[in-house]
Write an enzyme that holds these catalytic residues in place. Structure first.
Site, PDB file in Angstrom:
ATOM      1  CB  CYS A 156      -0.880   0.044   1.238  1.00 17.89           C
ATOM      2  SG  CYS A 156      -2.164  -1.200   1.310  1.00 17.89           S
ATOM      3  CD  GLU A 171      -2.354   4.169   2.965  1.00 19.08           C
ATOM      4  OE1 GLU A 171      -1.894   3.340   2.142  1.00 19.08           O
ATOM      5  OE2 GLU A 171      -3.567   4.419   3.052  1.00 19.08           O
TER       6      GLU A 171
HETATM    7  N1  THU Z   1      -4.379   0.516  -1.117  1.00 17.48           N
HETATM    8  C1  THU Z   1      -3.492   1.419  -0.619  1.00 17.48           C
HETATM    9  O1  THU Z   1      -2.418   1.645  -1.185  1.00 17.48           O
HETATM   10  N2  THU Z   1      -3.831   2.077   0.505  1.00 17.48           N
HETATM   11  C2  THU Z   1      -5.018   1.943   1.149  1.00 17.48           C
HETATM   12  O2  THU Z   1      -5.213   2.583   2.178  1.00 17.48           O
HETATM   13  C3  THU Z   1      -6.049   1.064   0.625  1.00 17.48           C
HETATM   14  C4  THU Z   1      -5.642   0.196  -0.496  1.00 17.48           C
HETATM   15  C5  THU Z   1      -4.049  -0.175  -2.375  1.00 17.48           C
HETATM   16  C6  THU Z   1      -3.755  -1.640  -2.253  1.00 17.48           C
HETATM   17  C7  THU Z   1      -4.036  -2.093  -3.671  1.00 17.48           C
HETATM   18  O3  THU Z   1      -2.871  -1.851  -4.462  1.00 17.48           O
HETATM   19  C8  THU Z   1      -5.119  -1.160  -4.168  1.00 17.48           C
HETATM   20  O4  THU Z   1      -5.117  -0.055  -3.277  1.00 17.48           O
HETATM   21  C9  THU Z   1      -6.503  -1.783  -4.184  1.00 17.48           C
HETATM   22  O5  THU Z   1      -6.800  -2.358  -2.954  1.00 17.48           O
END
Ligand code: THU
Length: 164
Positions: A73, A75
């Site tokens: 993710c 973050e």
């Molecule tokens: N994702 C993030 O990068 N941060 C979040 O807070 C929620 C989800 C990403 C993970 C994945 O690559 C995409 O969003 C879809 O879930």
């Protein structure tokens, strides 16, 4: 028997025009950075931008992988950078946004459970709250005072007996 209640409050803004100049600039930067996400599988580009106590700005985006669980993710990608480049530097504000390539991007998202855990540990590590600005590419914005507000009863180093 006892009962405890967990409450937290957050602010809801109509759009970026209601943010102060510094917060608006940070969010603008995060929105721009959604282009750097690597999300060919979900087509859900997430980006964040952190303002550190030392005045530096650090960015992060989600980076996916054909082996889906390998993806990270935005973050946690950001936290890895902050922890490496500016070790133990408090994060004052973190703007999180997304661009859904196949849909609307007009309501705030908030960090997934794994990222809440990681953000909360970074707060504990630095002893300072991370203020969150949550949004999409347009529309409502939420402001949360601390990542820990999003993770009541969190597991932490204290539970491991390693809180020195
Ligand atoms: N994702 C993030 O990068 N941060 C979040 O807070 C929620 C989800 C990403 C993970 C994945 O690559 C995409 O969003 C879809 O879930």
């Amino acid at each position: 028997m006892k009962e405890r209640k967990f409450q937290f409050s957050y602010k809801i803004l109509k759009d970026i025009g209601e943010l102060n100049e510094n917060d608006a600039a940070l969010l603008q930067q995060a929105r721009k950075v959604t282009k750097k996400a690597y999300a060919p599988y979900s087509r859900f580009n997430v980006a964040c931008a952190a303002k550190l106590e030392n005045g530096r700005t650090v960015i992060g985006t989600n980076q996916e992988n054909a082996s889906y669980p390998v993806g990270i993710c935005a973050e946690r990608a950001l936290l890895a950078t902050v922890g490496t480049q500016y070790t133990d530097e408090p994060i004052e504000t973190l703007a999180i946004t997304y661009h859904a390539l196949d849909g609307e991007s007009n309501h705030p998202i908030s960090p997934c459970g794994m990222c809440r855990q990681a953000l909360t540990e970074y707060e504990r590590r630095t002893g300072k709250p991370i203020r969150l600005i949550l949004s999409g590419m347009e529309g409502d914005i939420y402001i949360v005072n601390s990542a820990k507000d999003l993770l009541p009863l969190a597991f932490s180093n204290e539970d491991l007996g390693k809180d020195d």
